[in-house]
Write an enzyme that holds these catalytic residues in place. Structure first.
Site, PDB file in Angstrom:
ATOM      1  N   LYS A 278       0.836  -1.204   0.000  1.00 39.44           N
ATOM      2  CA  LYS A 278       0.000   0.000   0.000  1.00 39.44           C
ATOM      3  C   LYS A 278       0.874   1.259   0.000  1.00 39.44           C
ATOM      4  CE  LYS A 278      -3.956  -1.781   2.631  1.00 39.44           C
ATOM      5  NZ  LYS A 278      -5.027  -1.589   1.646  1.00 39.44           N
ATOM      6  N   ARG A 352     -10.684 -11.289   1.186  1.00 37.58           N
ATOM      7  CA  ARG A 352     -11.588 -12.273   0.563  1.00 37.58           C
ATOM      8  C   ARG A 352     -10.953 -13.660   0.526  1.00 37.58           C
ATOM      9  NH1 ARG A 352     -11.584  -8.445  -4.571  1.00 37.58           N
ATOM     10  NH2 ARG A 352     -11.461  -7.026  -2.798  1.00 37.58           N
TER      11      ARG A 352
END
Ligand code: BES
Ligand code: ZN
Ligand code: ZN
Length: 495
Positions: A278, A352
């Protein structure tokens, strides 16, 4: 905070402050405020006529009573427009007062209930909302300062209620406290820095709740995950020195029933994005990437306390998304616990991947309906800001049930579509599914991916990346972690 009931009219209670309500449209004082107003020489009426008290939503006016009545102060709260009044708004209004009273060091409060409120809602619901709102309002995130400013505490609150049964009061107080304390617990956990709340520490929290509420608990360590083939959780955690765990808590309130609710919470104690790291300004705050797990733990604590007639299994995949020489790579293909293969297209779409194994595990533990809750996508913040969670479902009746639970609990959810055209976003050339394809519909893409693992079992996905965080102190919320989803999950189990 201790809650007690009194039948003494509010203007006769001897406390540091009595709390009154005023709506927007009223020209003079409401019926409920009248007696106090008369006793304090119509000071409230004067402030209304001078436009200082308007009844605007969440307005707070404190008036000193100078010995005219036993209470030292009257706090007049604005309820806003009468037709907009809801239990949710009532919670925000009283939370504002609780925060004020706490800051001022007021120790004893009394609170009444306007009769027209009890005409519109049940007594239990009103009392629950008053208690819940105030308990949420006094919450403060813990701090690690060496010298903590002495935190003032409200000691007791009297509910001045005349025509309400003791059992309604008792139930309302209990529910209000349990819903709020579970949410505050989730807020506290979510707020914890990642070097304090590690996956191992998360396990300890789950164990404490299991012990306190008599729930059964199973914790799978890395060795066990390998034995069972939980490839999703293992892949995401392999770049971190923190050991991953799959936690399962079981509440059996209806042993004769074959139905079991399955709650699955994303428990990333930190998400630096993995190899597709990130940018710096998006990494701060990623200690809160376990907000889903916190909501599930808080809800299990409450369910264990309230003991509804239902079965719930709670599953928490917990680990850290970090980078070392072992970190999973873009392009890797992994075999999930379900057997389905996943192509990793983006290492930052890790939630996920761990949830895929969590969902499969919940199903194998007997879940017949599933709710997963996760700080899953930045895209949901673009869509809904911080005001609402995104919801997706493969079953309209169950989706409706979760929406209703959220509404009753006073939490906002908004459904996003799963049109078949979106399905191309999870198609992979080399595996059964792909965890990302750079689609702009990022939240829907995440939901579609998870639906593959629910595989026909009624399922709802709640993306709380936005609603899990408040930008500023307002109503029941403090700045930061909100405990989003906790009260919805409790409410859904309250049958
Ligand atoms: N944990 C983040 C989502 C998130 C973002 C939570 C902001 C709270 C605040 C998640 O794991 C993530 O990084 N998602 C990516 C997915 C993308 C790479 C497909 C995102 O939303 O950008
Ligand atoms: Zn991520
Ligand atoms: Zn994440």
């Amino acid at each position: 905070m201790e809650w007690r009931r009194t039948e003494t009219p509010i203007e006769q209670t001897a406390v540091d402050a009595i709390i009154l309500f005023q709506t927007e449209e009223k020209e003079g004082v409401s019926e409920f405020v009248k007696k106090v107003d008369e006793a304090i020489e119509h000071r409230i009426s004067v402030l209304i006529s001078e436009g200082e008290i308007t009844g605007k939503y969440c307005e707070l006016t404190a008036i000193h009573n100078w010995g005219k009545i036993p209470a030292k102060r009257a706090i007049v709260l604005g309820l806003g427009a009468e037709e907009k009044i809801s239990l949710d708004r009532l919670k925000n209004v009283v939370a504002t007062a609780a925060r004020y009273a706490k800051k001022k060091g007021l120790k004893q409060l009394a609170l009444g209930c306007p009769t027209w409120l009890s005409e519109r809602f049940t007594a239990v619901d009103v009392i629950q909302s008053l208690v819940e709102g105030m308990e949420l309002g006094v919450y403060q995130h813990p701090s690690y300062k060496q010298k903590e400013e002495s935190s003032k505490q409200i000691e007791s609150i009297w509910l001045s209620l005349q025509d309400v049964s003791d059992s309604a009061v008792k139930t309302g107080i209990e529910r209000g406290k349990v819903y709020a304390h579970a949410t505050n617990y989730a807020r506290m956990l979510t707020h914890e820095p990642a070097n304090f709340l590690t996956p191992h520490k998360m396990v300890q929290h789950a164990r404490q709740i299991a012990e306190k509420r008599g729930l059964s608990i199973e914790v799978l360590n890395k060795e066990k995950l390998q034995e069972l083939g939980m490839g999703g959780l293992l892949a995401v955690s392999q770049g971190s020195s923190q050991e991953p765990y799959m936690i399962a808590l079981t509440y059996k309130g209806a042993p004769e029933s074959a139905e079991t609710l399955g709650y699955v919470g994303k428990g990333l104690t930190f998400d630096n994005g993995g190899l597709q790291i990130k940018p710096a300004n998006y990494m701060y705050g990623m200690n809160e990437d376990m907000g889903g797990a916190a909501a599930v733990l808080g809800a299990m604590d409450a369910i264990g306390a309230l003991k509804p007639h239902t079965n719930v299994v709670a599953v928490i995949p917990t680990c850290e998304n970090a980078i070392n020489g072992e970190a999973f790579r873009p392009g890797d293909v992994i075999t999930s616990y379900s057997g389905k293969t996943i192509e990793i297209h983006h290492t930052d779409a890790e939630g996920r991947v761990v949830l895929a194994d969590g969902i499969t595990y919940a199903k194998r533990l007997g879940a017949t309906k599933l709710v997963d809750i996760a700080t899953l996508t930045g895209a949901v913040i673009i869509a809904l800001g911080h005001e609402s969670a995104g919801l997706m479902s493969n079953d309209s009746a169950f989706g409706q049930a979760v929406k209703k639970a959220a509404h009753v609990a006073g939490e906002r959810v908004w459904e996003l579509p799963m049109y078949e055209e979106y399905e191309e976003h999870i198609k992979s050339d080399i595996a059964d599914v792909k965890n990302d394809d750079g689609s702009k519909a990022g939240t829907i893409q995440g939901g579609l991916f998870l639906r593959e693992f629910a595989d026909g079992t009624p399922w709802v996905h709640l993306d709380i990346a936005g609603s899990g965080e408040a930008m500023r102190e307002k109503g029941i919320h403090v700045k930061g972690a909100t405990g989003a989803g906790t009260r919805t999950l409790i409410q859904l189990a309250m049958v």
